[in-house]
Design an enzyme around this catalytic site. Structure first.
Site, PDB file in Angstrom:
ATOM      1  N   ASP A  12       0.917  -0.966   0.202  1.00 18.97           N
ATOM      2  CA  ASP A  12       0.016   0.003   0.280  1.00 18.97           C
ATOM      3  C   ASP A  12       1.015   1.295  -0.232  1.00 18.97           C
ATOM      4  O   ASP A  12       0.324   2.253   0.552  1.00 18.97           O
ATOM      5  CB  ASP A  12      -0.940   0.185   1.297  1.00 18.97           C
ATOM      6  CG  ASP A  12      -1.724  -1.145   1.413  1.00 18.97           C
ATOM      7  OD1 ASP A  12      -2.484  -1.508   0.245  1.00 18.97           O
ATOM      8  OD2 ASP A  12      -1.844  -1.952   2.481  1.00 18.97           O
ATOM      9  N   HIS A  40      -4.063  -1.993  -6.616  1.00 20.63           N
ATOM     10  CA  HIS A  40      -3.392  -0.973  -7.154  1.00 20.63           C
ATOM     11  C   HIS A  40      -4.503   0.162  -7.493  1.00 20.63           C
ATOM     12  O   HIS A  40      -5.012  -0.039  -8.366  1.00 20.63           O
ATOM     13  CB  HIS A  40      -2.419  -1.111  -8.266  1.00 20.63           C
ATOM     14  CG  HIS A  40      -1.060  -1.902  -7.718  1.00 20.63           C
ATOM     15  ND1 HIS A  40      -0.169  -2.324  -8.539  1.00 20.63           N
ATOM     16  CD2 HIS A  40      -0.803  -2.325  -6.348  1.00 20.63           C
ATOM     17  CE1 HIS A  40       0.850  -3.000  -7.992  1.00 20.63           C
ATOM     18  NE2 HIS A  40       0.331  -2.976  -6.456  1.00 20.63           N
TER      19      HIS A  40
END
EC number: 6.3.4.4
Length: 417
Positions: A12, A40
């Protein structure tokens, strides 16, 4: 010059945005690890794209997107993602998307086992079936994309896979695997999947002479070997996996991506975690919610000893700092620069295994916040003095150049140094 983008924390970090930002300078973008457990997020104008297994380069019309053999592929999830992007006007066709045909496939039975194992072990997985799929791959009983080319081969492999799974399922009180249902579902997707499938040797020929940007999933602190074991993913996330999971040649640049703070989804250590107002504010301002899991991410201050360790084992050559703008409103910002051991010794580079089994106290540099917006600033010189000092301190502590800074969610909100 080929380059790899890898995460320096627990995933992340904003790798998808950085890959999308850089993709226009490369002929191809290659996913080399993970599966659809890693999301993503890429923002282009007013549109937000949440990719799960497709490379972030898929949003660029003139860039070839490749899914390498190191990826474990949920076939239905992939097709759903393709169909969704096509509805939004993204061009996807054979030639623009290439998939190594020796990718292993994630099946419904893998997801069922993932849920079962998570109930007992609580490792914080996304329950997408990634771990059980990797287990079958390593045990030489998995289903590969190329198996769909032959009805006979697919039935044979399914029989062997089902034999093992039925033993496990019987012990867990689950029904036996229905091979015919599995076969029918895979065979129904065969033609649509195989139109993108290419043997690795042919991939090398197609991409010969073309520049490649390798896109990693998760982060190095979730790596099966180098992460905070056992609270890790089931595959490798570093430079070695680029070579093995894409099999397309050497890499010249290793771009390590890190937030200006840290986050983690699920279980496991987070040494600089702020379970307080600071952490809540980071979560709120950074919109720290898992792309795939929807879980709120735990938040803490930037941990440089762990990043130093990752840089050493991953061969990082340059640093990208993301979400600098999230820190704009803080009066004080903390950087963990070292850990203090039992005897007072300062440790400036620390492996996750030490942190898992020993008690260390985080030592912080306290920096004055800049209290002004960095969003969309296009030149390092134009950043507030406090923000420049923050970046330069990280650069000095890591002894690596910070070459890019992300200061906003959009594709264009990245400044280069």
């Amino acid at each position: 010059m080929d380059a790899a983008v890898i995460g320096l924390q627990w995933g992340d970090e904003g790798k998808g945005k950085i890959v999308d930002h850089l993709a226009g300078d490369f002929d191809s973008v290659v996913r080399f690890n993970g599966g659809n457990n890693a999301g993503h997020t890429v923002i282009v104008g007013e549109r937000t794209y949440k990719l799960r297994v497709l490379p972030s380069g898929i949003l660029r019309e003139d860039v070839v997107s490749v899914i390498g053999n190191g990826v474990v592929l949920d076939p239905q999830g992939l097709l759903d993602e393709i169909h969704l992007l096509k509805k939004e006007g993204v061009q996807i066709h054979p030639g623009k998307l290439l998939i190594a045909d020796n990718c292993h496939l994630v099946l419904p039975i893998h997801r069922e086992l993932d849920v079962l194992f998570e109930q007992k072990q609580k490792l914080g997985t996304t329950k997408c079936g990634i771990g059980p799929c990797y287990q079958d791959k390593v045990a030489r009983r998995g289903i590969r994309l190329c198996d769909l080319r032959s009805e006979e081969q697919l039935r044979k492999t399914l029989a062997g896979l089902s034999y093992y799974h039925n033993i496990v399922r019987k012990g867990a009180g689950l029904q036996e695997v229905c091979q015919e249902i599995l076969f029918a579902s895979l065979f129904a997707m065969r033609d649509e999947l195989l139109c993108y499938a290419v043997p690795p040797c042919e991939l090398q020929g197609i991409l010969s002479g073309k520049s490649k940007l390798y896109e990693g999933a998760q982060g190095m602190l979730l790596d099966i070997d180098h992460g905070t074991y056992p609270f890790v993913t089931s595959g490798s996330s570093g430079l070695g996996q680029v070579m093995n999971g894409a099999a397309l040649g050497c890499v010249n640049r290793v771009i390590g991506v890190m937030k200006g703070y840290v986050t983690r989804v699920g279980e496991g250590i987070l040494p600089t975690e702020q379970d307080n107002a600071f952490g809540s504010e980071l979560q709120k301002l950074g919109k720290e919610v898992g792309t795939v899991s929807g879980r709120i991410r735990r938040c803490g201050w930037c941990d440089l000893p762990l990043v130093r360790y990752v840089n050493a084992v991953a061969g990082v050559t340059e640093i990208v700092i993301t979400k600098l703008d999230v820190l704009d409103s803080f009066n004080e910002i903390f950087l963990c620069c070292a850990y203090k051991g039992k005897k007072g010794k300062l440790i400036e580079i620390c492996s996750p295994s030490k942190l898992c089994y020993s008690k260390y106290e985080a030592q912080y540099i306290v920096m004055k916040g800049w209290r002004s917006s960095t969003v969309g600033v296009t030149s390092f010189c134009d950043l507030p003095d406090g923000a420049k000092s923050f970046v330069e301190t990280i650069e000095k502590c890591l002894d690596l150049p910070v070459t890019m800074i992300s200061n906003g969610p959009e594709r264009t909100q990245v400044l280069h140094r």
